[in-house]
Scaffold this motif. Structure first.
Motif: not given
Length: 375
Positions: A185-186, A253-259, A262-265, A269-272
Motif C-alpha cells: 500500500n502506497v 523509528r522502530p516501534y513508532r507507528k505514529n511516524d 498516513h499509511i497506517e490509516q 480504510v483502503a485494505v482491511r
C-alpha cells in the motif's frame, strides 16, 4: 405496559376524569402515574383530549423519511464515507450520480442533502451503520541496513507530491506459516493519492516490481519513499533501486507507528475494510484481488474525499485538531502547481468517463468471488 394497553386504559378513564372534581382528578392522576409511568402533565393532556398514542409534538421535521432514505442510499453508494468527508463532497457526488444515471432526486431533497451538516448525517445514519470490529494483523519486523537508511520523523508543511509512505499488509489469516499474498500500500503525503498493489510474497523482486508499477501509475514523479523497518524494504536490493532511480529512501523509528500515520490509516480504510483478515495464497486469489484494486484505486482517488490536519490548538486541558475542507485526492492533485498540465488534462478526461456506481458494482462482484476462495 404496551402502547396499546395505555391507550385502552386512558380511553376507559377519560369520561370519569372529565366529570371528576379537582380533588378526584388528582387521585386519578396519581394512580395512572404509577400504572403507566407517564409524566403527570402528559397524562393531563392525554385525558383532556382523544389520545391515540400516535403523532409527534413540536415543530415538523426538516429531514423527512424521503431525505433520510436518500442519504442512506448516497452514503452506501459513496462507499460508506464518514460524515465529515461526505458533507463537503455531497454536491459534487450527487452531480456525478445524476450524470451517470444512477440516482435521480427531487430538487428539494437534493438541496436538503447538500446543506445537511456532518452531525445531522451521523444522527440519521446511526441506525443503518454496522458495528465495526477492529483487530490487527500479525506484523513482522527486522533490522537490516539501518545505518544506510536515514530516519524521518514527520513531514512538516510544504511537502511536494511524490513523497510517499508505504507498507505491507499481510493476508495471512491467523497463521504466518507458508507463503501468502500481501498488499503493498502506497499513499502520497501531499495529495493522499493511494495505490494498492498485490504481491505474491515478501521477496525483494516482488516488492520492487510493485514499486515500478506504482511509479507508472502515479500522476507525478516518485521522489521519495518512507517505509517501516521491515526486512522486505530494508535490504540492498531496494536501496540500489532507489539510488538508480533517484528516489530518496527514508525509514521511521522502530516501534513508532505514529511516524507513519498516513499509511497506517490507509491500511485500514483502503485494505482491511475492503479485503478483510482472511488468508489468500493462490494465483486465482491474486488475480481477483488485482481486479478489485484496479477498481478500488479509481474510487478511492476520484470519489473518496479526505481531510488533512492543518494544526492543533491546545486549550482548557485538551487538544483540538483543525482540519481543512474534505477534498478528493484527484482535486488535490489538480490544485498542485508541481503536477504537469498534460497529466491534469489526462486525469480530468478519465474523471468524466467514470461511473462510480458501476465501478463499485464490478468491484463488489469480484469481492464476492474472492471471499468464496478464502482459507
Amino acid at each position: 405496559m404496551t402502547r396499546e394497553s395505555i391507550v385502552e386504559l386512558l380511553t376507559a378513564w377519560r369520561p370519569k376524569y372529565k366529570r371528576a372534581s379537582r380533588k378526584e382528578k388528582g387521585r386519578i392522576l396519581d394512580e395512572l402515574e404509577q400504572l403507566t409511568g407517564y409524566h403527570r402533565k402528559s397524562l393531563i393532556r392525554a385525558l383532556s383530549r382523544q389520545y391515540t398514542g400516535k403523532g409527534r409534538r413540536g415543530r415538523p421535521r426538516t429531514y423527512t423519511n424521503e431525505v433520510r432514505a436518500a442519504l442512506a442510499e448516497v452514503w452506501e453508494l459513496s462507499g460508506r464515507l464518514c460524515s465529515k468527508r461526505l458533507a463537503p463532497f455531497m454536491e459534487e457526488f450527487l452531480e456525478v450520480l445524476e450524470r451517470c444515471g444512477e440516482l435521480k432526486l427531487r430538487a428539494e431533497v437534493k438541496e436538503l442533502l447538500v446543506r445537511m451538516s456532518p452531525a445531522t448525517m451521523d444522527r440519521i445514519l446511526k441506525l443503518v451503520r454496522p458495528e465495526r470490529k477492529r483487530r490487527g494483523p500479525a506484523p513482522r519486523a527486522a533490522r537490516q541496513l539501518k545505518g544506510k537508511v536515514p530516519v524521518r520523523v514527520g513531514w512538516g508543511s510544504g511537502v511536494r507530491p511524490g513523497y510517499v509512505e508505504l507498507d505491507l499488509v499481510a493476508h495471512c489469516g491467523t497463521s504466518t506459516k507458508g507463503e501468502y499474498l500481501h498488499t503493498l500500500n502506497v499513499v502520497d503525503i501531499a495529495t493522499s493519492w493511494c495505490e494498492p498493489v498485490v504481491i505474491r510474497n515478501r521477496g525483494r523482486e516482488e516488492v520492487t516490481r510493485a514499486l515500478e508499477e506504482v511509479k507508472e501509475r502515479l500522476p507525478f514523479p516518485l521522489l521519495g519513499i518512507d517505509s517501516d523497518n521491515d526486512s522486505a524494504f530494508l535490504n540492498g536490493h531496494l536501496l540500489a533501486w532507489c539510488k538508480e532511480g533517484g528516489v530518496e529512501f527514508t525509514r521511521c523509528r522502530p516501534y513508532r507507528k505514529n511516524d507513519q500515520a498516513h499509511i497506517e490509516q490507509k491500511n485500514w480504510v483502503a485494505v482491511r475494510q475492503l479485503i478483510g483478515y482472511d488468508r489468500y495464497e493462490g494465483k486465482e486469489e491474486a488475480e481477483l484481488m488485482e481486479a478489485v484494486y484496479r477498481d478500488w484505486r479509481l474510487l478511492v482517488n476520484f470519489f473518496q474525499p479526505v481531510r488533512k490536519l492543518v494544526r492543533k490548538e491546545r486549550g482548557d486541558g485538551r487538544v483540538q485538531k483543525i482540519y481543512d475542507k474534505a477534498r478528493t485526492p484527484y482535486r488535490r492533485v489538480l490544485e498542485r502547481p508541481e503536477v504537469r498540465e498534460e497529466e491534469k488534462q489526462r486525469l480530468q478526461e478519465l474523471y468524466h468517463s467514470l461511473n462510480p456506481v458501476e465501478i463499485k458494482r464490478r468491484m463488489e462482484a469480484n469481492l464476492r468471488k474472492l471471499w468464496q476462495l478464502r482459507k
